[in-house]
Structure formats: structure tokens, C-alpha cells
Design a protein around this motif. Structure first.
Motif, PDB file in Angstrom:
ATOM      1  N   LEU A 142      33.317  64.916  -4.601  1.00 38.99           N
ATOM      2  CA  LEU A 142      33.547  63.999  -5.706  1.00 38.99           C
ATOM      3  C   LEU A 142      32.827  62.682  -5.441  1.00 38.99           C
ATOM      4  O   LEU A 142      32.667  62.263  -4.293  1.00 38.99           O
ATOM      5  N   SER A 143      32.415  62.022  -6.522  1.00 37.87           N
ATOM      6  CA  SER A 143      31.802  60.707  -6.407  1.00 37.87           C
ATOM      7  C   SER A 143      32.875  59.681  -6.098  1.00 37.87           C
ATOM      8  O   SER A 143      34.077  59.983  -6.100  1.00 37.87           O
ATOM      9  N   ASN A 144      32.451  58.432  -5.844  1.00 38.16           N
ATOM     10  CA  ASN A 144      33.435  57.392  -5.560  1.00 38.16           C
ATOM     11  C   ASN A 144      34.285  57.057  -6.784  1.00 38.16           C
ATOM     12  O   ASN A 144      35.317  56.407  -6.658  1.00 38.16           O
ATOM     13  N   GLU A 145      33.865  57.530  -7.980  1.00 40.61           N
ATOM     14  CA  GLU A 145      34.694  57.379  -9.179  1.00 40.61           C
ATOM     15  C   GLU A 145      35.573  58.603  -9.406  1.00 40.61           C
ATOM     16  O   GLU A 145      36.141  58.784 -10.481  1.00 40.61           O
ATOM     17  N   ALA A 146      35.664  59.482  -8.389  1.00 43.92           N
ATOM     18  CA  ALA A 146      36.482  60.695  -8.443  1.00 43.92           C
ATOM     19  C   ALA A 146      35.967  61.696  -9.466  1.00 43.92           C
ATOM     20  O   ALA A 146      36.724  62.511  -9.995  1.00 43.92           O
ATOM     21  N   LEU A 174      23.916  60.497  -4.185  1.00 39.79           N
ATOM     22  CA  LEU A 174      25.209  59.982  -3.746  1.00 39.79           C
ATOM     23  C   LEU A 174      25.055  58.777  -2.837  1.00 39.79           C
ATOM     24  O   LEU A 174      24.265  58.788  -1.897  1.00 39.79           O
ATOM     25  N   THR A 175      25.818  57.725  -3.118  1.00 39.52           N
ATOM     26  CA  THR A 175      25.964  56.628  -2.173  1.00 39.52           C
ATOM     27  C   THR A 175      27.363  56.608  -1.579  1.00 39.52           C
ATOM     28  O   THR A 175      27.599  55.963  -0.556  1.00 39.52           O
ATOM     29  N   SER A 176      28.279  57.290  -2.219  1.00 37.57           N
ATOM     30  CA  SER A 176      29.639  57.383  -1.707  1.00 37.57           C
ATOM     31  C   SER A 176      30.251  58.666  -2.240  1.00 37.57           C
ATOM     32  O   SER A 176      30.029  59.030  -3.399  1.00 37.57           O
ATOM     33  N   TYR A 177      30.991  59.357  -1.402  1.00 38.61           N
ATOM     34  CA  TYR A 177      31.604  60.593  -1.869  1.00 38.61           C
ATOM     35  C   TYR A 177      32.841  60.918  -1.053  1.00 38.61           C
ATOM     36  O   TYR A 177      33.056  60.401   0.043  1.00 38.61           O
ATOM     37  N   THR A 178      33.651  61.781  -1.623  1.00 37.80           N
ATOM     38  CA  THR A 178      34.835  62.303  -0.954  1.00 37.80           C
ATOM     39  C   THR A 178      34.762  63.819  -0.952  1.00 37.80           C
ATOM     40  O   THR A 178      34.370  64.423  -1.952  1.00 37.80           O
ATOM     41  N   VAL A 179      35.105  64.419   0.166  1.00 41.75           N
ATOM     42  CA  VAL A 179      35.150  65.875   0.287  1.00 41.75           C
ATOM     43  C   VAL A 179      36.603  66.313   0.323  1.00 41.75           C
ATOM     44  O   VAL A 179      37.403  65.769   1.087  1.00 41.75           O
ATOM     45  N   ASN A 180      36.952  67.272  -0.527  1.00 40.51           N
ATOM     46  CA  ASN A 180      38.293  67.852  -0.532  1.00 40.51           C
ATOM     47  C   ASN A 180      38.207  69.344  -0.248  1.00 40.51           C
ATOM     48  O   ASN A 180      37.321  70.024  -0.765  1.00 40.51           O
ATOM     49  N   MET A 181      39.121  69.845   0.562  1.00 41.99           N
ATOM     50  CA  MET A 181      39.226  71.282   0.818  1.00 41.99           C
ATOM     51  C   MET A 181      40.675  71.695   0.635  1.00 41.99           C
ATOM     52  O   MET A 181      41.577  71.089   1.217  1.00 41.99           O
ATOM     53  N   THR A 182      40.904  72.728  -0.171  1.00 45.58           N
ATOM     54  CA  THR A 182      42.252  73.177  -0.488  1.00 45.58           C
ATOM     55  C   THR A 182      42.365  74.673  -0.242  1.00 45.58           C
ATOM     56  O   THR A 182      41.522  75.450  -0.709  1.00 45.58           O
ATOM     57  N   ALA A 183      43.401  75.088   0.492  1.00 44.09           N
ATOM     58  CA  ALA A 183      43.641  76.511   0.738  1.00 44.09           C
ATOM     59  C   ALA A 183      43.978  77.200  -0.581  1.00 44.09           C
ATOM     60  O   ALA A 183      44.820  76.729  -1.342  1.00 44.09           O
ATOM     61  N   MET A 184      43.310  78.338  -0.849  1.00 46.98           N
ATOM     62  CA  MET A 184      43.472  79.034  -2.122  1.00 46.98           C
ATOM     63  C   MET A 184      44.404  80.238  -2.036  1.00 46.98           C
ATOM     64  O   MET A 184      44.937  80.684  -3.050  1.00 46.98           O
TER      65      MET A 184
END
Length: 238
Positions: A142-146, A174-184
Motif C-alpha cells: 500500500l502507498s503512504n495514503e493506504a 513509491l517513496t513510501s509504502y506499507t507491506v501487509n501479510m495476512t494468513a488466508m
């Protein structure tokens, strides 16, 4: 006294005459900008180790000792990023990019954040992929704006694949990002990782970095910079 004073100046001139070639030789031994080296890495321009070889603090390279010898690093927003060398494109270098991990036995979701805001640097969507190694997890970036910029689902852990993982293109720089990982799935009980990596650093048959384990902390990624950056804090994500 009248005899010793001229003799003193004669010795002083002789000393300076002999010292000048020594200083010139020492100066000539300094590597030219763009050819400085740290360990076995040649530092490309506009980066530099000596202050005469970089014009902005962003491009300063320091040689830091590691367990594997000295290595070059740049400091971006307080984070030391290892320089792996010049990329095959203009205004770009190859760096060691941090990997984000999840351990499905103890936690179902984890986030890792990289922030290049307020700097001339960005991750190019043309030069990098977003990838994840593991099984049974949804990995998203996701970007820094989610705003979601991509994601992929790893195969289930019981599918019997030998090299389990997924990758996808990034839809924007990208200049800023968030990585999310979710068990499926309920059987998503293995470690997993997510990262931005250079699309040209790995074999085409399986373009994800192989050999990643719990001890792997970084993967190669292409870091670009905006050559017209003026330090105004503008986000170059497009």
C-alpha cells in the motif's frame, strides 16, 4: 645572525621544493570520482565517499565494517542501505532492500514500512516487482495514503510446490509504502516474507529470490533518484 637567517630560508625553500612532489603524488593517488571503491564495490557518481565527490548529503557513501568486511552504505531518513553497485539505468543504483517477515505460528498479520519521503529517492515501478515467499498468505503493498498498489496470494501450504511464493507488478513509483501479510487458511503455519525486489536480479523461470529463510534480511532492489530534486519534500510517487 645575518648569516643564519638566509641559511634558514634556503633550507625552508629546499624543504618545500621536496615536499611539493610528495603532496602532488599523494593527491594523484586519490581515486577519481565515480571510481572510488569500498570493499569490492565501485561507487558510481553522483555518490561519493570523499566530500569532493558528492554534491548533496543524500549521495554520501560511508564504508562500514560488517562481518563480511567493509561495505558501502547510504543513509536515508536514518536507515543505512547497503549499496550493491550501479544499476543498468540512468539515475539508479542497486541496494539491499529490507525484507518483511511473518511467522504464522505466532501472529496472523504484520506490517513493515520503508519511508523515502523528503528525499530524492524512490522505487521505480518499471524496475522492481513486489514479491512474497511462503505459503497460504495474502501479501499486499500500500502507498503512504493506504491505497493498494498490488498484491498476490501464495499457494496453499499443502499444494506440494517446492518453491512457494508469488509476485506482481507495482502500479506506481513509491517513496513510501506499507507491506501487509495476512494468513488466508487455517493451515498457513509457515514463515512468509514480502519485499520489493529488482525484476532483473533473478532467473526468469522463477523470478522470486530463492534461498530465503529466517536468516535472510535483504534482497536486491533498484533505487532511483530524481535528478531535479530541490529538497522541498515533494512526494515523487506517480
Amino acid at each position: 645572525m645575518g648569516f643564519h637567517l638566509p641559511l634558514y630560508f634556503i633550507f625552508l625553500l629546499l624543504f618545500l621544493f621536496l615536499l611539493c612532489p610528495i603532496l602532488q603524488a599523494a593527491e594523484s593517488q586519490e581515486p577519481a570520482c565515480g571510481k572510488e571503491a569500498c570493499g569490492n564495490i565501485t561507487i558510481p557518481s553522483p555518490f561519493g565517499i570523499h566530500s569532493t565527490c558528492y554534491t548533496e548529503p543524500w549521495f554520501r557513501v560511508t564504508c562500514n565494517p560488517t562481518l563480511n568486511g567493509v561495505k558501502p552504505f547510504i543513509n536515508v531518513n536514518g536507515i543505512d542501505l547497503e549499496v550493491l553497485g550501479k544499476a543498468l539505468y540512468s539515475d539508479a543504483i542497486l541496494i539491499n532492500n529490507p525484507v518483511t517477515y511473518i511467522n504464522c505460528d505466532s501472529i496472523n498479520e504484520v506490517s513493515g514500512r520503508v519511508n523515502l519521503l523528503g528525499t530524492p529517492f524512490f522505487f521505480s515501478s518499471k524496475r522492481n516487482y513486489f514479491g512474497s515467499v511462503g505459503c497460504g498468505n495474502l501479501a499486499t503493498i500500500l502507498s503512504n495514503e493506504a491505497v493498494s498498489l498490488g498484491g498476490c496470494i501464495q499457494p496453499r501450504c499443502d499444494d506440494g510446490v517446492s518453491e512457494s511464493g508469488c509476485f506482481t507488478q507495482i502500479t506506481a513509483n513509491l517513496t513510501s509504502y506499507t507491506v501487509n501479510m495476512t494468513a488466508m487458511y487455517p493451515d498457513s503455519k509457515r514463515w512468509a516474507s514480502a519485499f520489493i525486489f529488482s525484476k532483473y536480479s533473478f532467473r526468469s523461470a522463477y523470478p522470486l529470490p530463492t534461498g530465503i529463510n529466517n536468516g535472510t534480511t535483504h534482497v536486491p532492489a533498484v533505487l532511483n533518484w530524481n535528478s531535479t530534486y530541490c529538497g522541498d519534500g515533494v512526494d515523487f510517487t506517480i
